[in-house]
Design a protein around this motif. Structure first.
Motif, PDB file in Angstrom:
ATOM      1  N   LYS A 168      32.257  52.945  63.300  1.00  0.00           N
ATOM      2  CA  LYS A 168      31.186  53.363  64.210  1.00  0.00           C
ATOM      3  C   LYS A 168      31.665  54.355  65.263  1.00  0.00           C
ATOM      4  O   LYS A 168      30.864  54.858  66.056  1.00  0.00           O
ATOM      5  N   GLY A 169      32.940  54.610  65.316  1.00  0.00           N
ATOM      6  CA  GLY A 169      33.499  55.478  66.336  1.00  0.00           C
ATOM      7  C   GLY A 169      34.833  54.915  66.796  1.00  0.00           C
ATOM      8  O   GLY A 169      35.720  54.626  65.990  1.00  0.00           O
ATOM      9  N   TRP A 170      34.979  54.722  68.113  1.00  0.00           N
ATOM     10  CA  TRP A 170      36.184  54.073  68.608  1.00  0.00           C
ATOM     11  C   TRP A 170      35.844  53.201  69.825  1.00  0.00           C
ATOM     12  O   TRP A 170      34.818  53.409  70.483  1.00  0.00           O
ATOM     13  N   THR A 171      36.695  52.194  70.034  1.00  0.00           N
ATOM     14  CA  THR A 171      36.480  51.232  71.104  1.00  0.00           C
ATOM     15  C   THR A 171      37.745  51.109  71.939  1.00  0.00           C
ATOM     16  O   THR A 171      38.855  51.410  71.480  1.00  0.00           O
ATOM     17  N   ALA A 172      37.569  50.659  73.171  1.00  0.00           N
ATOM     18  CA  ALA A 172      38.713  50.464  74.067  1.00  0.00           C
ATOM     19  C   ALA A 172      38.411  49.322  75.022  1.00  0.00           C
ATOM     20  O   ALA A 172      37.238  49.016  75.307  1.00  0.00           O
ATOM     21  N   GLU A 173      39.475  48.702  75.516  1.00  0.00           N
ATOM     22  CA  GLU A 173      39.371  47.655  76.525  1.00  0.00           C
ATOM     23  C   GLU A 173      40.323  47.986  77.668  1.00  0.00           C
ATOM     24  O   GLU A 173      41.402  48.543  77.451  1.00  0.00           O
ATOM     25  N   MET A 174      39.904  47.627  78.885  1.00  0.00           N
ATOM     26  CA  MET A 174      40.720  47.814  80.079  1.00  0.00           C
ATOM     27  C   MET A 174      40.792  46.511  80.861  1.00  0.00           C
ATOM     28  O   MET A 174      39.796  45.776  80.946  1.00  0.00           O
ATOM     29  N   LYS A 175      41.944  46.257  81.444  1.00  0.00           N
ATOM     30  CA  LYS A 175      42.159  45.112  82.320  1.00  0.00           C
ATOM     31  C   LYS A 175      42.882  45.633  83.552  1.00  0.00           C
ATOM     32  O   LYS A 175      44.054  45.999  83.497  1.00  0.00           O
ATOM     33  N   ILE A 176      42.155  45.698  84.674  1.00  0.00           N
ATOM     34  CA  ILE A 176      42.659  46.355  85.881  1.00  0.00           C
ATOM     35  C   ILE A 176      42.863  45.313  86.972  1.00  0.00           C
ATOM     36  O   ILE A 176      41.894  44.678  87.417  1.00  0.00           O
ATOM     37  N   PRO A 177      44.092  45.098  87.445  1.00  0.00           N
ATOM     38  CA  PRO A 177      44.321  44.140  88.530  1.00  0.00           C
ATOM     39  C   PRO A 177      43.663  44.601  89.827  1.00  0.00           C
ATOM     40  O   PRO A 177      43.724  45.783  90.189  1.00  0.00           O
ATOM     41  N   PHE A 178      43.026  43.679  90.534  1.00  0.00           N
ATOM     42  CA  PHE A 178      42.444  44.013  91.833  1.00  0.00           C
ATOM     43  C   PHE A 178      43.514  44.436  92.828  1.00  0.00           C
ATOM     44  O   PHE A 178      43.218  45.131  93.810  1.00  0.00           O
ATOM     45  N   SER A 179      44.768  44.030  92.598  1.00  0.00           N
ATOM     46  CA  SER A 179      45.847  44.422  93.501  1.00  0.00           C
ATOM     47  C   SER A 179      46.108  45.924  93.474  1.00  0.00           C
ATOM     48  O   SER A 179      46.707  46.467  94.399  1.00  0.00           O
ATOM     49  N   GLN A 180      45.646  46.608  92.410  1.00  0.00           N
ATOM     50  CA  GLN A 180      45.846  48.050  92.310  1.00  0.00           C
ATOM     51  C   GLN A 180      44.694  48.837  92.931  1.00  0.00           C
ATOM     52  O   GLN A 180      44.763  50.062  93.004  1.00  0.00           O
ATOM     53  N   LEU A 181      43.637  48.119  93.363  1.00  0.00           N
ATOM     54  CA  LEU A 181      42.488  48.767  93.979  1.00  0.00           C
ATOM     55  C   LEU A 181      42.455  48.448  95.470  1.00  0.00           C
ATOM     56  O   LEU A 181      43.201  47.607  95.958  1.00  0.00           O
TER      57      LEU A 181
END
Length: 876
Positions: A168-181
């Protein structure tokens, strides 16, 4: 000339008062997130049941090339969170998945199909964190400032991502720590939020929150992320020790115990990040190492002014935008971090038969940065750094050693602050820097202390369509009479100029205070017109170069610019713009030093190619520093034109060709510059680029030297033929997103041959025949010394009353190569293996450019450096 000035004035006035249609305003889109029930596995597969807590959002709108229309393929996303992380699922639909560009590169490569997630967690509508995932799973991140005008890719937080291509195309996942924001303490957080997708083969961008092309600003127009309830501040704590082993191999120097052919060094240090609050971070470095940094490109300055080199050292590059204070057009900045850790000011004072071990750079004992942005709109940056006393060890004739100081202990301090107001549409700020040296009764040639201060502001209104901004700075340097005298006589000031009655050289001064600044106003959005006008000044006494960068003083510059944009694609082009610029330059004595205008156009074609070109002229050109303390010099008026062609960057093979021509009146000055760049990516894991530049310059009045002829000063010039060629090769191979091999190589040569020497007669005459007198064959003779160098002797009156100068011909060749193997074996921890090879020196002036480079590469012994560096990042 009067007609042109009148035309420009009328044109600028018309632009300033023209009434245009207001820019398009769109409602904010809102995505409401929820807490997850189960954490998904970050492997790029978004079919995990954990994602069923929230709904997909879609309906992306094309940003370019055809703004405001549906994209070729839609994009979808989901957002969830828990106590420590933000989770994002992405689905990039594509009816032709076999055409998806999965180009591998190292981190921040930004090649191929990709999606950017833009998070304004400050919600200040000016600053954002940008997280990027490509279809190949390569990660990248940037800090965007200035409402999207500046993107700093040096930021390297720890976060997690992966991607997959399916039917169908391509997929991605992200996991971003709140400590980096960075975010505030509200019970429910509201963040600015947007998602940007690039389909590389189509050169198409689409956005979740549409931002019309006529809109002024990017981050301020993002949508919003709601539903973040009871987030707990995650203070950042990271410690990253490193160890470096370095081996240097070079040609041994006979009898020199310090240059026996090889050296081995073992070094260690530490970098740390400490979250003082959720908004503010303390960065520390102890004994930093910059061994894997790419070498500076070759350059020669025939005009005598210093050359700007960009900062490449990681500690100073990261978050550099916070400390940036460009007070005028160009490179001038109150903070230029290359001053910290610079090469020593002095060399060793050697007697006959002595040898010295002189450090190449000042040791940075330690440095700290305290920076961040608070929820109520305060941006804060404080940097403190100390460099050590540096000593040269000298081996004496009898075998004993002594030490001689070559650089004093120095403290550098910079503080920067800005405050947003007017609903984040405006700000006011300030900066202060201080450089203090422990001279200890030595180094009378250096400033004991140097201080600068500045204030800046920017105000926008009518949906940021119009703006006014400016700054003003003050500098003060203190030191001995010798130090301040040297500052007054430096090429940036030249208070000793014989015809400058508005400045005075005072040999008894022990301080110098100067000012500078800029003010500008204009229109930056809405409709098709953009325009601005402004004024810049640098007083003769201004000095920034202890911890800043300042090329020249004694200038007042007025400038205007107007642009017209064609932003709606047609069957032929995607967009076009036409720009007209005009400027005048005066010194503080009220002398007109230049009038300049330029017309430029750019076209992006429907096939993804682009072309640009322009022409202009500089008239009434006068240069106060040209004769290095002599009278003001009148340069010939010139015209210039240029053009470039860029092919489609989405193809595996792309190129850029450009040409510049400068030609002056009476054929005094001619320059032709050719550049040719190719990019080739034969397969996803390998890419290469080759950037070639050739410049051929002829100047009949190139400054050579100043000589005494009785009671007269002779300012000697010559006809130089200067050819400069450089070729930069880059090879990149990526086994996967975490393992890469990169090669950088650049041969550089600049060769100058002089003839038809002459001396200044009337420096401000309109014709070259009146400005200079050419030496006849009877007046000038050339001899060769026992050392092999050449000297020109002038017998001007043919009475044996002579003066002389060295042959100024040169052929400088430099070779720099760098091979880096990088492995990020766990997130944030890296292993580097580096091989650097370089040489620099003079070659036979009679050789061709290619022969000189070939001799430097194959016949001249080079210095080799092998370096192994390991880092490990501890994160809490």
């Amino acid at each position: 000339m009067k007609f042109l000035i009148t035309l420009l004035t009328v044109f600028s006035a018309f632009c300033l008062y023209a009434q245009e249609a207001s820019q398009t305003k769109l409602p904010k889109r809102i995505y409401t997130t929820k807490k997850l029930k189960k954490a998904p596995i970050i492997d790029g597969d978004v079919s995990d049941d954990a994602w069923n807590v929230v709904e997909w959002s879609s309906d992306f709108v094309e940003k370019s090339p055809d703004e405001g229309t549906p994209p070729a393929h839609q994009t979808m996303f989901k957002v969830m969170y828990d106590a420590k992380y933000l989770y994002i699922a992405l689905r990039a639909l594509d009816a032709n998945p076999e055409l998806i560009q999965q180009r591998l590169s190292r981190r921040d490569g930004f090649a191929g199909d990709r999606i950017n997630v833009i998070i304004d967690s400050y919600h200040d509508k000016r600053t954002a964190f940008v997280f990027t995932t490509t279809a190949a799973g390569v990660k990248g991140e940037e800090i965007a400032t200035g409402n999207g005008d500046n993107f700093d890719e040096s930021w390297n937080p720890i976060w997690y991502t992966d991607a997959q291509v399916d039917d169908k195309g391509w997929t991605a996942e992200m996991k971003i720590p709140f400590s980096q924001l960075r975010f505030g303490n509200a019970k429910e957080q509201i963040w600015g939020f947007n998602v940007n997708r690039t389909i590389f083969r189509l050169q198409e961008r689409s956005l979740w929150q549409r931002i019309p092309n006529d809109q002024a600003g990017f981050i301020s127009e993002a949508g919003e992320l709601h539903g973040l309830i009871d987030l707990v501040s995650q203070k950042q704590l990271e410690v990253q020790p490193f160890t470096v082993m370095q081996y240097d191999n070079y040609l041994a120097e006979p009898n020199n115990p310090y240059r026996d052919g090889s050296d081995f060094k073992l070094n260690a240090g530490l970098d740390a990040k400490i979250g003082i609050t959720n908004d503010l971070t303390l960065d520390l470095t102890i004994n930093p190492d910059f061994g894997q940094v790419e070498a500076d490109p070759g350059a020669i300055a025939l005009d005598g002014f210093q050359i700007f080199f960009r900062e490449q050292r990681p500690f100073f590059v990261e978050n550099k935008n916070i400390f940036d204070f460009r007070f005028a057009n160009g490179r001038d900045n109150l903070f230029y971090s290359r001053r910290i850790g610079r090469n020593p000011h002095r060399g060793a004072n050697l007697q006959a038969g002595e040898f010295a071990d002189v450090p190449q750079n000042s040791t940075i004992l330690g440095a700290a940065k305290f920076s961040g942005k608070t929820q109520n709109g305060w941006s804060i940056g404080v940097l403190e750094s100390v460099t050590a006393n540096e000593f040269a060890e000298i081996r004496q004739v009898d075998g004993s050693t002594r030490e001689e100081i070559v650089e004093p202990l120095t403290n550098y301090f910079v503080t920067r602050v800005q405050k947003d107001f007017n609903e984040r549409n405006s700000y006011i700020g300030g900066i202060a820097t201080a450089t203090n040296r422990n001279l200890d009764g030595n180094f009378n040639e250096l400033h004991k202390s140097a201080y600068t201060a500045g204030v800046d502001f920017r105000h926008t209104w009518q949906d940021r369509e119009f703006y006014v901004e400016g700054n003003s700075i003050l500098s003060r340097v203190n030191g001995s009479k010798e130090a301040i005298s040297n500052t007054q006589k430096s090429i940036a000031r030249l208070f000793q100029r014989v015809d400058a009655d508005y400045i005075n050289l005072d040999e008894n001064r022990t301080s110098l205070t100067g000012t500078g600044g800029r003010v500008e106003a204009g229109k930056q959005g809405g409709g098709n017109w953009r325009y601005n006008a402004g004024f810049v000044w640098r007083s003769p006494e201004l000095e920034l170069n202890d911890v800043g960068f300042l090329r020249q003083t004694d200038e007042m510059i007025q400038f205007t610019e107007a642009r017209y944009l064609w932003q709606v694609p047609t069957d032929i082009y995607r967009n076009m713009n036409l720009r007209l610029e005009q400027s005048t330059s005066y010194d503080f004595g009220g002398n007109l030093n230049r009038f300049r205008y330029e017309l430029q156009g750019d076209i992006s074609w429907i096939n993804n190619w682009s072309t640009s070109g322009g022409f202009g002229s500089s008239n009434n050109i006068h240069r106060n520093a040209f004769l290095r303390g002599g009278p003001r010099w009148r340069a010939a008026d010139d015209i210039f034109y240029y053009a470039s062609i860029n092919s489609d960057r989405s193809k595996k093979f792309s190129f850029r060709v450009s040409y510049l021509k400068v030609k002056s009146e009476e054929d005094v000055f001619n320059r032709n510059r050719y550049t040719f760049r190719i990019n080739y990516q034969p397969f996803d894991s390998f890419s290469m680029s080759l950037d070639n530049s050739l410049s051929k310059t002829q100047d009949r009045t190139q400054y050579v030297t100043t000589a005494d002829f009785g009671n007269l000063k002779r300012y000697i010039l010559g006809n130089i033929k200067n050819d400069t060629w450089s070729s930069t090769l880059r090879l990149n191979y990526s086994l996967n997103p975490n393992f890469s091999v990169q090669f950088y190589g650049q041969p550089y040569i600049s060769r100058g041959r002089y003839s038809n020497f002459n001396y200044v007669n009337n420096s401000v005459a309109s014709s070259i025949d009146d400005r200079v007198n050419f030496y006849t064959e009877n007046q000038i003779s050339k001899t060769t010394t026992n050392s092999g160098s050449s000297i020109y002797t002038i017998d001007e009156n043919l009475d044996n009353d002579t003066y002389s100068f060295s042959n100024p011909d040169f052929s400088f060749v430099q070779l720099q190569t760098n091979l880096v193997v990088r492995w990020e074996y766990i997130p944030g921890s890296e292993l580097f293996l580096v091989w650097a090879r370089g040489s620099a020196g003079s070659q036979n002036i009679n050789d061709s450019l290619t022969d000189s480079v070939s001799n430097q590469i194959f016949d001249v012994p080079a210095n080799d450096t092998f370096l192994l560096k390991a880092t490990y990042r501890f994160v809490r």
